[in-house]
Design a protein around this motif. Structure first.
Motif, short mmCIF file in Angstrom:
data_model
loop_
_atom_site.label_atom_id
_atom_site.label_comp_id
_atom_site.label_asym_id
_atom_site.label_seq_id
_atom_site.Cartn_x
_atom_site.Cartn_y
_atom_site.Cartn_z
N ILE A 1 12.61 16.52 -10.61
CA ILE A 1 12.33 14.89 -10.23
C ILE A 1 13.54 14.79 -8.96
O ILE A 1 13.31 13.91 -8.16
N MET A 2 14.66 15.00 -8.95
CA MET A 2 15.65 14.76 -8.20
C MET A 2 15.39 15.46 -6.81
O MET A 2 15.73 14.90 -5.81
N ASP A 3 14.88 16.60 -6.90
CA ASP A 3 14.53 17.26 -5.52
C ASP A 3 13.40 16.30 -5.08
O ASP A 3 13.34 15.98 -3.88
N TYR A 4 12.43 15.98 -5.77
CA TYR A 4 11.33 15.10 -5.40
C TYR A 4 11.94 13.65 -4.51
O TYR A 4 11.55 13.34 -3.61
N LEU A 5 12.82 13.16 -5.30
CA LEU A 5 13.41 11.96 -4.74
C LEU A 5 14.15 11.99 -3.65
O LEU A 5 13.95 11.10 -2.76
N ILE A 6 15.32 12.90 -3.75
CA ILE A 6 16.18 13.06 -2.51
C ILE A 6 15.58 13.78 -1.37
O ILE A 6 15.68 13.36 -0.22
N TRP A 7 14.69 14.87 -1.66
CA TRP A 7 14.25 15.68 -0.75
C TRP A 7 12.89 15.39 -0.17
O TRP A 7 12.22 16.23 0.53
N ASN A 8 12.25 14.29 -0.73
CA ASN A 8 11.07 13.93 -0.26
C ASN A 8 10.95 12.36 -0.21
O ASN A 8 10.95 11.71 0.98
N GLU A 9 10.85 11.72 -1.29
CA GLU A 9 10.34 10.23 -1.51
C GLU A 9 11.20 9.23 -0.80
O GLU A 9 10.64 8.57 0.13
N ILE A 10 12.26 9.24 -1.16
CA ILE A 10 13.43 8.51 -0.46
C ILE A 10 13.40 8.53 1.08
O ILE A 10 13.09 7.54 1.68
N PRO A 11 13.53 9.41 1.63
CA PRO A 11 13.67 9.66 3.11
C PRO A 11 12.29 9.44 3.64
O PRO A 11 12.19 8.79 4.80
N THR A 12 11.22 9.56 3.20
CA THR A 12 9.90 9.45 3.70
C THR A 12 9.73 7.94 3.67
O THR A 12 9.19 7.63 4.55
N VAL A 13 10.25 7.24 2.44
CA VAL A 13 9.86 5.73 2.47
C VAL A 13 10.73 5.32 3.85
O VAL A 13 10.05 4.29 4.26
N LEU A 14 12.01 5.64 3.92
CA LEU A 14 12.70 5.23 5.11
C LEU A 14 12.13 5.47 6.35
O LEU A 14 12.05 4.27 7.14
N GLY A 15 11.72 6.65 6.22
CA GLY A 15 10.91 7.21 7.64
C GLY A 15 9.58 6.23 8.08
O GLY A 15 9.65 5.79 9.06
#
Length: 279
Positions: free
Chosen positions: A229-243
């Protein structure tokens, strides 16, 4: 005429942003839930096509059906409100505040995630016969997407994070152009064509869409893909939302507003408002 001039549809963008900020909590969440669910179904559909045909272009050509459906039905994606809601604030519409923009974003995020997660569970259940066997080819492919687009970025460190962020920006440049496309025509065929083109580009180019990923990555986790879950949040969802936020607002919202609205002398925009709806 079925085509609106840029100054007209950009004013519609500001009006839409204002209405979304003042929309009730219930309506905002319901519309966001349905948008997340429909887009997740479209992503599942596109992956199924890719697996069965071996031709990613075919999946990309047909994926926009979900986007078109949800916008014709008046539902909302986070990527869309990232662009529309701030324009009402920038335009100084009465009663519009920064807190109102953040509230809209937060509610749409929650609704989108709930809708996408619902379809993710259904997909995982269907492709494993109720979690009684290993996933079928489509389920396995979705699990591999989750691993490749989390651990794959993490393997490159800061460069991977920058790449992820830029793919998020590029994604919402195209997706928000599709949102605008729904406003540049008054006919259904015109709206469909204008929305279809940029969504095709985003999907085929494998850019990062925060709401699509709300389906793909929870699906992978349910199917026991090898990321956390942390991989998903840190290495995808959060940066994707910001981008998605930066790309959509910078390349679509602000560029259109700056050149088609701000340059008009003594314009009347902002003088008419919708009544505020209680949350």
């Amino acid at each position: 005429m079925s085509y609106l001039a840029p100054s007209e549809f950009v004013t519609k963008m500001v009006d839409a942003g204002e209405s979304k900020i003042f929309m009730s909590t219930r309506d905002t969440i319901i519309r966001a839930y349905m948008a997340g669910a429909i887009l997740a179904l479209a992503a599942w559909f596109a992956v199924t096509i890719n697996v069965n045909t071996g031709q990613p272009l075919v999946g990309a050509l047909l994926f926009p059906v979900g986007f078109v459906m949800l916008y014709l039905l008046g539902f909302d994606l986070l990527t869309g409100v990232f662009v529309l809601s701030p324009l009402a604030l920038i335009d100084k519409r009465p009663g519009v505040t920064f807190g109102g923009v953040l509230r809209n974003w937060g509610l749409v995020f929650v609704g989108n995630f709930a809708g996408a997660f619902t379809v993710a569970f259904m997909m995982a259940f269907v492709t494993t016969f109720g979690f009684t066997q290993d996933p079928d080819k489509v389920g396995a492919a979705i699990g591999n997407i989750g691993e490749g687009r989390t651990l794959g970025y993490a393997a490159h460190g800061a460069a991977g994070m920058a790449t992820l962020f830029l793919r998020g920006m590029l994604c919402n440049w195209m997706v928000s152009t599709g949102v605008v496309g729904a406003m540049i025509s008054t006919s259904v065929p015109g709206k469909v064509i204008a929305m279809w083109m940029p969504i095709l580009v985003f999907f085929y180019m494998v850019f990062e869409h925060s709401v699509v990923n709300m389906f793909l990555f929870p699906s992978g986790l349910m199917l026991h893909a090898k990321f956390s879950i942390m991989d998903y949040l840190i290495w995808n969802e959060i940066p994707t939302v910001l981008g998605n936020l930066v790309g959509g607002l910078a390349f679509t919202g602000m560029t259109l507003y700056a050149t088609h609205v701000m340059t008009l002398p003594k314009r009347q925009a902002g003088k008419t408002t919708r009544p505020r709806v209680a949350a």
